[in-house]
Write an enzyme that holds these catalytic residues in place. Structure first.
Site, mmCIF file in Angstrom:
data_model
loop_
_atom_site.group_PDB
_atom_site.id
_atom_site.type_symbol
_atom_site.label_atom_id
_atom_site.label_comp_id
_atom_site.label_asym_id
_atom_site.label_seq_id
_atom_site.Cartn_x
_atom_site.Cartn_y
_atom_site.Cartn_z
ATOM 1 N N GLU A 172 0.822 -1.215 0.000
ATOM 2 C CA GLU A 172 0.000 0.000 0.000
ATOM 3 C C GLU A 172 0.856 1.266 0.000
ATOM 4 O O GLU A 172 0.736 2.103 0.895
ATOM 5 C CB GLU A 172 -0.892 0.021 1.246
ATOM 6 C CG GLU A 172 -1.802 -1.166 1.415
ATOM 7 C CD GLU A 172 -2.534 -1.153 2.750
ATOM 8 O OE1 GLU A 172 -2.089 -0.468 3.702
ATOM 9 O OE2 GLU A 172 -3.562 -1.837 2.840
ATOM 10 N N GLY A 175 2.008 4.979 -0.674
ATOM 11 C CA GLY A 175 1.384 6.249 -1.038
ATOM 12 C C GLY A 175 2.483 7.236 -1.388
ATOM 13 O O GLY A 175 2.775 7.525 -2.546
ATOM 14 N N CYS A 223 -3.224 33.601 9.961
ATOM 15 C CA CYS A 223 -3.077 34.265 11.262
ATOM 16 C C CYS A 223 -2.488 33.353 12.338
ATOM 17 O O CYS A 223 -3.045 33.247 13.425
ATOM 18 C CB CYS A 223 -4.447 34.738 11.704
ATOM 19 S SG CYS A 223 -5.588 33.356 11.797
ATOM 20 N N GLU A 224 -1.432 32.644 12.020
ATOM 21 C CA GLU A 224 -0.814 31.768 13.015
ATOM 22 C C GLU A 224 0.702 31.790 12.837
ATOM 23 O O GLU A 224 1.189 31.777 11.697
ATOM 24 C CB GLU A 224 -1.249 30.309 12.802
ATOM 25 C CG GLU A 224 -2.729 30.103 12.863
ATOM 26 C CD GLU A 224 -3.135 28.840 13.605
ATOM 27 O OE1 GLU A 224 -2.295 28.263 14.327
ATOM 28 O OE2 GLU A 224 -4.298 28.471 13.459
HETATM 29 N N1 LLP Z 1 -1.666 1.993 4.453
HETATM 30 C C1 LLP Z 1 -2.245 2.461 5.577
HETATM 31 C C2 LLP Z 1 -3.118 1.590 6.338
HETATM 32 C C3 LLP Z 1 -1.963 3.779 5.995
HETATM 33 O O1 LLP Z 1 -2.537 4.236 7.100
HETATM 34 C C4 LLP Z 1 -1.103 4.598 5.234
HETATM 35 C C5 LLP Z 1 -0.812 5.982 5.630
HETATM 36 C C6 LLP Z 1 -0.548 4.065 4.056
HETATM 37 C C7 LLP Z 1 -0.835 2.753 3.710
HETATM 38 C C8 LLP Z 1 0.371 4.844 3.153
HETATM 39 O O2 LLP Z 1 1.537 5.214 3.788
HETATM 40 P P1 LLP Z 1 2.722 5.888 2.939
HETATM 41 O O3 LLP Z 1 3.210 4.847 1.965
HETATM 42 O O4 LLP Z 1 2.165 7.068 2.244
HETATM 43 O O5 LLP Z 1 3.734 6.250 3.949
HETATM 44 N N2 LLP Z 1 -0.061 12.918 6.740
HETATM 45 C C9 LLP Z 1 1.191 12.279 7.074
HETATM 46 C C10 LLP Z 1 1.209 10.822 6.682
HETATM 47 C C11 LLP Z 1 0.048 10.003 7.221
HETATM 48 C C12 LLP Z 1 0.075 8.561 6.805
HETATM 49 C C13 LLP Z 1 -1.238 7.902 7.077
HETATM 50 N N3 LLP Z 1 -1.308 6.524 6.687
HETATM 51 C C14 LLP Z 1 2.332 13.071 6.431
HETATM 52 O O6 LLP Z 1 2.073 14.070 5.767
HETATM 53 O O7 LLP Z 1 3.490 12.719 6.604
#
Ligand code: LLP
Length: 418
Positions: free
Chosen positions: A273, A275, A342-343
């Site tokens: 998975e 991202g 404003c922060e």
């Molecule tokens: N699978 C699950 C169950 C997840 O919760 C996540 C990310 C991914 C896959 C994908 O993870 P990646 O490959 O993108 O690291 N907003 C934060 C990151 C939050 C990640 C949430 N879950 C940031 O900007 O660093």
């Protein structure tokens, strides 16, 4: 690593001048490279070819329809966390049998809709959730396909807010409870538990925590097999880190070398998975200089984008490179790059050395493709910015800039105030 580069001191995305896009759509905006997306997806596919994993892009990192379509066209599945994401996935014709659904708080509406669409797996995060899925599946006469999300209790060596695989975190089911569930799975008449899932965190730059977690699951699978419990899917989650500054993250190849020996010997369909790895460096955020302010103590470069557009620096103290759209030989000065919100937490960079810039100069906040637009808000009654995709010499707006009318849609003054 990505397709943003300078040619004669001018920033390009693939073969398109970023400044041309700015002229066409105004600032601020997000810009994505089609080629980088495909390239990063292909890197994972190639590195793991031996086990032919199902690569479910974590669309929480970027749910733009053009981004999703690009990846789905490459054969990607999708990892979703809500019914909204599922609806967007279906819009780009993602195959339901390539969709996995994780979330600690799936609602009845979400479960029923995903069941109706026949997704590959619900990645289940608690016993009450299992009971709920069984109840809804029974009501609609369906059999839910389920993977249990295990909390392996492994620290991921990343920011606290994006660590998910320790027992301090709300995610997944501890090993002892998982064992009990699997032994007593007969009580779930409308559920078929066919997989295990782990996801230990995000922006993990070394393979060790992944290896530790995967080894734990593999031992567990062996134990289950001995007890006659069969597992068909192993979803190893996302979390592969990328370069924001001077990190030296494992490449897809290195990641594969570290974990393939453990996965190969299992007769299982592996699901991944990713991202950020795919989309993080495939996107930039372009913003324009409004003012240079010097209070005698510090210099601030005030730009037209703010923390509502890209919250990562404010929320995680995350580092993002800043590149001027036009390279100059001007003297460098140390500035805080800040927005109009404003922060005091509204910044893109602190104490950054940048060539002197003037009003209307454009700059790119790099590595903004993942968790950028998707985490933006209307704070301070600001319109969400457009998202644009480049493919070679072509570019198109894939999501329009919001208008004031969009912002107040659905809002009204109650009768008792009139
Ligand atoms: N699978 C699950 C169950 C997840 O919760 C996540 C990310 C991914 C896959 C994908 O993870 P990646 O490959 O993108 O690291 N907003 C934060 C990151 C939050 C990640 C949430 N879950 C940031 O900007 O660093």
């Amino acid at each position: 690593m990505h397709d943003f580069h300078y040619k004669s001191n001018v920033l390009y995305c693939e073969e398109t001048k970023v400044a041309d896009v700015a002229n066409a759509v105004g600032t601020p905006f997000y810009l994505y490279s089609h080629h980088t997306l495909v390239d990063h997806f292909t890197k994972i596919q190639k590195a793991f070819a031996k086990i032919n994993p199902l690569i479910c892009f974590a669309m929480k990192s970027n749910d733009n329809l053009a981004v999703l379509k690009t990846l789905v066209d490459q054969g990607a599945g999708l990892d979703i966390v809500s019914v909204g994401e599922l609806k967007k996935a279906l819009k780009v014709k993602a195959a339901p049998k390539k969709i996995v659904f994780a979330s600690v708080g799936k609602t009845e509406e979400e479960i029923a809709f995903a069941l109706q669409k026949g997704i590959l797996l619900f990645n289940v995060e608690s016993i009450p959730e299992l009971d709920e899925i069984n109840r809804i599946a029974k009501k609609t006469n369906k059999k839910a396909q389920v993977a249990l999300r295990i909390n392996p209790d492994v620290a991921a060596a990343t920011h606290d807010f994006i660590t998910t695989g320790t027992l301090k975190n709300k995610f997944g089911i501890d090993l002892a409870s998982t064992r009990e569930i699997l032994k007593g799975q007969g009580r779930y008449s409308h559920i078929n538990i066919s997989g295990l899932h782990i996801h230990i965190g995000s922006q993990i730059v070394k393979s060790d925590p992944f290896v530790t977690a995967i080894k734990k699951v593999i031992e567990f699978i062996a134990e289950l097999r001995q007890a006659g419990i069969k597992i068909k899917y192993l979803d190893i989650g996302g979390g592969m880190g990328i370069i924001y500054k001077d990190e030296n993250p494992q490449t897809a190849e290195e990641f594969a070398t570290a974990i393939l020996p453990h996965l190969e010997k299992l007769d299982l369909q592996v699901i991944m998975e990713p991202g950020r790895f795919i989309v993080g460096n495939a996107g930039i955020f372009v913003t324009k200089v409004l003012y240079l302010k010097d209070n005698g103590f510090k210099k601030f470069l005030i730009v037209d984008g703010g923390m509502n557009d890209l919250i990562r620096p404010s929320l995680y103290n995350a580092y993002h490179d800043i590149w001027p759209l036009k390279k100059t030989a001007k003297e460098k000065i140390t500035v805080d790059v800040v927005g109009p919100i404003c922060e005091s937490g509204d910044f893109f960079a602190k104490e950054r050395s940048l060539p002197i810039m003037e009003k209307n100069d454009l700059l790119a906040v790099m590595s903004a493709g993942a968790y950028g637009y998707v985490m933006s808000s209307n704070y301070n009654v600001r319109c969400r910015v457009p998202e644009v995709m480049v493919k070679g010499k072509q570019f198109d707006i894939t999501k329009k800039r919001e208008t004031f009318a969009d912002l107040i849609r659905g809002e009204s003054i109650p009768e008792f105030l009139k």
